[in-house]
Design a protein around this motif. Structure first.
Motif, mmCIF file in Angstrom:
data_model
loop_
_atom_site.group_PDB
_atom_site.id
_atom_site.type_symbol
_atom_site.label_atom_id
_atom_site.label_comp_id
_atom_site.label_asym_id
_atom_site.label_seq_id
_atom_site.Cartn_x
_atom_site.Cartn_y
_atom_site.Cartn_z
ATOM 1 N N UNK A 110 0.844 -1.206 0.000
ATOM 2 C CA UNK A 110 0.000 0.000 0.000
ATOM 3 C C UNK A 110 0.877 1.252 0.000
ATOM 4 N N UNK A 111 1.903 1.271 0.846
ATOM 5 C CA UNK A 111 2.822 2.409 0.899
ATOM 6 C C UNK A 111 3.561 2.586 -0.425
ATOM 7 N N UNK A 112 4.044 1.494 -0.956
ATOM 8 C CA UNK A 112 4.785 1.534 -2.216
ATOM 9 C C UNK A 112 3.895 2.041 -3.356
ATOM 10 N N UNK A 113 2.692 1.510 -3.450
ATOM 11 C CA UNK A 113 1.774 1.953 -4.504
ATOM 12 C C UNK A 113 1.459 3.437 -4.376
ATOM 13 N N UNK A 114 1.239 3.887 -3.158
ATOM 14 C CA UNK A 114 0.930 5.300 -2.932
ATOM 15 C C UNK A 114 2.121 6.189 -3.282
ATOM 16 N N UNK A 115 3.304 5.781 -2.875
ATOM 17 C CA UNK A 115 4.504 6.573 -3.174
ATOM 18 C C UNK A 115 4.755 6.638 -4.677
ATOM 19 N N UNK A 116 4.600 5.536 -5.361
ATOM 20 C CA UNK A 116 4.833 5.517 -6.808
ATOM 21 C C UNK A 116 3.747 6.293 -7.549
ATOM 22 N N UNK A 117 2.525 6.252 -7.043
ATOM 23 C CA UNK A 117 1.444 7.037 -7.660
ATOM 24 C C UNK A 117 1.726 8.523 -7.486
ATOM 25 N N UNK A 118 2.228 8.902 -6.310
ATOM 26 C CA UNK A 118 2.580 10.310 -6.105
ATOM 27 C C UNK A 118 3.700 10.716 -7.052
ATOM 28 N N UNK A 119 4.727 9.889 -7.150
ATOM 29 C CA UNK A 119 5.828 10.184 -8.084
ATOM 30 C C UNK A 119 5.302 10.433 -9.489
ATOM 31 N N UNK A 120 4.435 9.564 -9.953
ATOM 32 C CA UNK A 120 3.903 9.688 -11.311
ATOM 33 C C UNK A 120 3.133 10.997 -11.479
ATOM 34 N N UNK A 121 2.305 11.330 -10.498
ATOM 35 C CA UNK A 121 1.517 12.571 -10.551
ATOM 36 C C UNK A 121 2.437 13.788 -10.535
ATOM 37 N N UNK A 122 3.425 13.765 -9.656
ATOM 38 C CA UNK A 122 4.341 14.897 -9.520
ATOM 39 C C UNK A 122 5.168 15.092 -10.788
ATOM 40 N N UNK A 123 5.731 14.011 -11.309
ATOM 41 C CA UNK A 123 6.562 14.143 -12.511
ATOM 42 C C UNK A 123 5.739 14.529 -13.734
ATOM 43 N N UNK A 124 4.521 14.066 -13.825
ATOM 44 C CA UNK A 124 3.648 14.473 -14.935
ATOM 45 C C UNK A 124 3.371 15.972 -14.853
ATOM 46 N N UNK A 125 3.154 16.461 -13.643
ATOM 47 C CA UNK A 125 2.932 17.886 -13.442
ATOM 48 C C UNK A 125 4.163 18.675 -13.855
ATOM 49 N N UNK A 126 5.326 18.255 -13.394
ATOM 50 C CA UNK A 126 6.571 18.962 -13.725
ATOM 51 C C UNK A 126 6.867 18.905 -15.213
ATOM 52 N N UNK A 127 6.550 17.804 -15.849
ATOM 53 C CA UNK A 127 6.801 17.665 -17.282
ATOM 54 C C UNK A 127 6.017 18.683 -18.101
ATOM 55 N N UNK A 128 4.903 19.140 -17.582
ATOM 56 C CA UNK A 128 4.099 20.136 -18.293
ATOM 57 C C UNK A 128 4.851 21.452 -18.458
ATOM 58 N N UNK A 129 5.789 21.705 -17.557
ATOM 59 C CA UNK A 129 6.507 22.974 -17.573
ATOM 60 C C UNK A 129 7.908 22.859 -18.146
ATOM 61 N N UNK A 130 8.372 21.650 -18.382
ATOM 62 C CA UNK A 130 9.737 21.490 -18.879
ATOM 63 C C UNK A 130 10.734 21.982 -17.855
#
Length: 64
Positions: A14-34
């Motif tokens: 559960x912790x691992x899935x949550x941490x990896x989901x956060x990573x994906x959300x955060x990096x997708x957000x950052x990728x929008x700005x280059x």
């Protein structure tokens, strides 16, 4: 550290899935700005910023 076996093994699924989901959300957000993150006012006004907050809250709940 997500590639490190010792790190993955130290978290529950559960912790691992949550941490990896956060990573994906955060990096997708950052990728929008280059490489050029906007100033804080523009960043705060971006509706995707609230998605980061929700992902962070879910991650913290998983670790509680």
């Amino acid at each position: 550290m997500r590639e490190q076996v010792w790190f993955r093994d130290s978290l529950s699924s559960v912790e691992r899935d949550a941490a990896f989901a956060f990573d994906a959300e955060f990096y997708a957000f950052c990728d929008c700005f280059g490489c050029d993150l906007p100033n804080f006012d523009r960043l705060w006004a971006d509706t995707r910023w609230s998605d980061i907050g929700l992902a962070a809250a879910k991650t913290l709940d998983a670790f509680a």
